[in-house]
Scaffold this active site. Sequence first.
Site, PDB file in Angstrom:
ATOM      1  N   ARG A 150       0.815  -1.208  -0.012  1.00 13.20           N
ATOM      2  CA  ARG A 150       0.055  -0.060   0.075  1.00 13.20           C
ATOM      3  C   ARG A 150       0.979   1.302   0.129  1.00 13.20           C
ATOM      4  O   ARG A 150       0.490   2.341  -0.540  1.00 13.20           O
ATOM      5  CB  ARG A 150      -0.932  -0.021   1.104  1.00 13.20           C
ATOM      6  CG  ARG A 150      -1.915   1.119   1.352  1.00 13.20           C
ATOM      7  CD  ARG A 150      -2.887   1.033   2.156  1.00 13.20           C
ATOM      8  NE  ARG A 150      -3.959   1.907   2.587  1.00 13.20           N
ATOM      9  CZ  ARG A 150      -4.184   2.836   3.580  1.00 13.20           C
ATOM     10  NH1 ARG A 150      -3.377   2.357   4.704  1.00 13.20           N
ATOM     11  NH2 ARG A 150      -4.944   3.761   3.623  1.00 13.20           N
TER      12      ARG A 150
ATOM     13  N   HIS B 227       0.655   4.320  -2.810  1.00 14.47           N
ATOM     14  CA  HIS B 227       0.327   5.580  -2.313  1.00 14.47           C
ATOM     15  C   HIS B 227       1.475   6.640  -2.679  1.00 14.47           C
ATOM     16  O   HIS B 227       1.517   7.682  -2.837  1.00 14.47           O
ATOM     17  CB  HIS B 227       0.181   5.613  -0.819  1.00 14.47           C
ATOM     18  CG  HIS B 227      -1.274   5.376  -0.379  1.00 14.47           C
ATOM     19  ND1 HIS B 227      -2.287   6.153   0.336  1.00 14.47           N
ATOM     20  CD2 HIS B 227      -2.152   4.113  -0.792  1.00 14.47           C
ATOM     21  CE1 HIS B 227      -3.156   5.330   0.569  1.00 14.47           C
ATOM     22  NE2 HIS B 227      -3.317   4.254  -0.232  1.00 14.47           N
TER      23      HIS B 227
ATOM     24  N   ASN C  99      -3.752   8.722   4.593  1.00 15.26           N
ATOM     25  CA  ASN C  99      -2.378   8.122   4.777  1.00 15.26           C
ATOM     26  C   ASN C  99      -2.072   7.810   6.127  1.00 15.26           C
ATOM     27  O   ASN C  99      -1.233   7.220   6.453  1.00 15.26           O
ATOM     28  CB  ASN C  99      -1.341   8.790   4.079  1.00 15.26           C
ATOM     29  CG  ASN C  99      -1.211   8.648   2.395  1.00 15.26           C
ATOM     30  OD1 ASN C  99      -1.753   7.849   1.996  1.00 15.26           O
ATOM     31  ND2 ASN C  99      -0.738  10.047   1.741  1.00 15.26           N
TER      32      ASN C  99
ATOM     33  N   HIS D 105      -5.653  -5.818  -2.727  1.00 10.66           N
ATOM     34  CA  HIS D 105      -6.613  -6.153  -1.210  1.00 10.66           C
ATOM     35  C   HIS D 105      -7.073  -7.510  -0.996  1.00 10.66           C
ATOM     36  O   HIS D 105      -7.713  -7.663  -0.226  1.00 10.66           O
ATOM     37  CB  HIS D 105      -7.787  -5.225  -1.694  1.00 10.66           C
ATOM     38  CG  HIS D 105      -7.839  -3.693  -1.764  1.00 10.66           C
ATOM     39  ND1 HIS D 105      -8.787  -2.905  -2.000  1.00 10.66           N
ATOM     40  CD2 HIS D 105      -6.692  -2.926  -1.289  1.00 10.66           C
ATOM     41  CE1 HIS D 105      -8.492  -1.643  -1.772  1.00 10.66           C
ATOM     42  NE2 HIS D 105      -7.219  -1.628  -1.376  1.00 10.66           N
TER      43      HIS D 105
END
Length: 333
Positions: free
Chosen positions: A75, A79, A107, A204
Amino acid sequence: MLSLQSTSKPGHMATSNLVLVIMLMNILVSGWRIGVDGLSMDYYLMTCPFADGVVRNTVNRALQSDPTLAAALIRMHFHDCFIQGCDASILIDSTKDNTAEKDSPANLSLRGYEIIDDVKEQLEEQCPGAVSCADIVAMAATTAVFFAGGPYYDIPKGRKDGRRSRIEDTINLPAPGLNASELIRMFGQHGFTAQEMVALSGAHTLGVARCSSFKQRLSNFDSTHDVDPTIDTQFLKTLSKTCSAGDNAEQPLDTTRNIFDSDYYNQLQRKAGVLFSDQTLFVSPRTKPIVNGYAFNQAMFFVDFQQAMLKMSWLDVKEGPKGEVRANCRKIN
């Protein structure tokens, strides 16, 4: 110093030249490839040859202690790359004059910074100023995928670290309430196809979501429905029970939260996607066949995921004077 030339015999020189030629051929065959923006699979071959090993060993040790960090590192990479490109802007700490990306509400739940710090500290000892924080983040993500049971893939290195990290830029991160059309458009702006977007969403298969990111599906959903009609009734009870513990309560994104597999797509077929942005992939006629394909064929998902992740690792990379190699990943030099 001894002169090699003065002490070498003709036969020895011929042998040395032959060895040198063979070495050069091996380098070419093994793929010392220079790609877009100067990235290369063997970028650190001469400047920090053990960089890959240090990243792998450090990340593996951390994940053995806490397997949930695999999802966190993947992740973090996403990001990072989606904002200003893959330039480690996500690592920069806020200052009194600037609120950085990591302090954006989107975040605040990111984890794993200490792993990147650990790797960077080791590499600075071995080869100061050589390995960028951006490359460390990207390599850590590939290690995390493989550690969790996903496909192995290598990535080219040579990204430089960016000098900008601002909270306002994070408005461009995909929100958990986006529908499939909005996701296709947002990912398309970064050059991804709908298929690649669905493949990347498969990350995910690891990790959890906080209630705050899906509670809007459970009540006052829209003007027509109190509850999101795409949720299975039994799974609705599960989500409601999770949220009864508060906004920070966590719900696994699929039934095998620490294993990289295709169960995420199976869950979407059962109308048990946790986030609206997950379940919408099975609702949309444009993405539903892709979900079904990955649910049926895990190998196909693995191949498409690794190719999409490789493509993501190239996003807007900084090279040359456009970036730097930070001495401390949390601070601009």
